[in-house]
Design a protein around this motif. Structure first.
Motif, PDB file in Angstrom:
ATOM      1  N   ALA A 157      34.866 -15.883 -57.432  1.00  0.00           N
ATOM      2  CA  ALA A 157      36.307 -16.009 -57.653  1.00  0.00           C
ATOM      3  C   ALA A 157      36.555 -17.414 -58.172  1.00  0.00           C
ATOM      4  N   PHE A 181      39.489 -20.449 -59.347  1.00  0.00           N
ATOM      5  CA  PHE A 181      40.845 -20.945 -59.205  1.00  0.00           C
ATOM      6  C   PHE A 181      41.027 -22.155 -60.122  1.00  0.00           C
ATOM      7  N   ASP A 200      47.030 -19.761 -53.185  1.00  0.00           N
ATOM      8  CA  ASP A 200      46.517 -18.839 -54.196  1.00  0.00           C
ATOM      9  C   ASP A 200      45.539 -17.899 -53.517  1.00  0.00           C
ATOM     10  N   LYS A 238      42.685 -14.413 -54.410  1.00  0.00           N
ATOM     11  CA  LYS A 238      42.013 -13.545 -55.386  1.00  0.00           C
ATOM     12  C   LYS A 238      41.460 -12.327 -54.663  1.00  0.00           C
TER      13      LYS A 238
END
Length: 142
Positions: free
Chosen positions: A71, A73, A58, A60
């Motif tokens: 950020a 997650f 992932d 950002k």
């Protein structure tokens, strides 16, 4: 009769709903963002994904609009590592000097500072439990 009960018990277990892994929140607080322009890229890695140059699970992008940005997650509890860079000129890549030395600010989880080569996953790994986690990473220029 035993065979019938056995067959029924197999059928019953086949219809038990399986729960998906519970996710929790991981918040990354990125400190020392300077200058206040460009974008901060945050990459999340599980074990074994060629950290820090492989493909993250992932990522950002956060505007560099204050000295500290965040950020978040949604992750399953487990072990991870983070790699960050501040794309000051918004060209979408980490600019480098001779010999691959970063020109732009960067950071890794555990605030690990590599000396002469890229860090290993084990240098930067941390664990996220069921209750979530917040970590801080300070950006630094080489």
């Amino acid at each position: 009769m035993r065979y019938l009960l056995f067959a029924l018990s197999l059928c019953m277990t086949a219809f038990v709903p399986r729960s998906s892994p519970k996710k929790t929140n991981l918040t990354v607080e990125i400190q020392n963002v300077q200058p206040l322009k460009g974008t901060v890229f945050v990459a999340l890695f599980p074990p074994g994904n060629e950290f820090p140059n492989g493909k993250p699970i992932d990522g950002k992008k956060v505007d560099a609009e204050s000295a500290t940005v965040r950020a978040s997650f949604s992750v399953e509890p487990g072990t991870y590592a983070i790699a960050i860079f501040h794309d000051e000129n918004s060209n979408g890549k980490m600019d480098k000097k001779m010999f691959g030395i970063p020109k732009e600010p960067y950071g890794f989880s555990n605030n690990f500072r590599p000396k002469m080569s890229a860090p290993k996953f084990s240098d930067c790994q941390f664990t996220v439990g069921n209750g979530g986690k917040t970590i801080q990473i300070a950006l630094k220029k080489f």
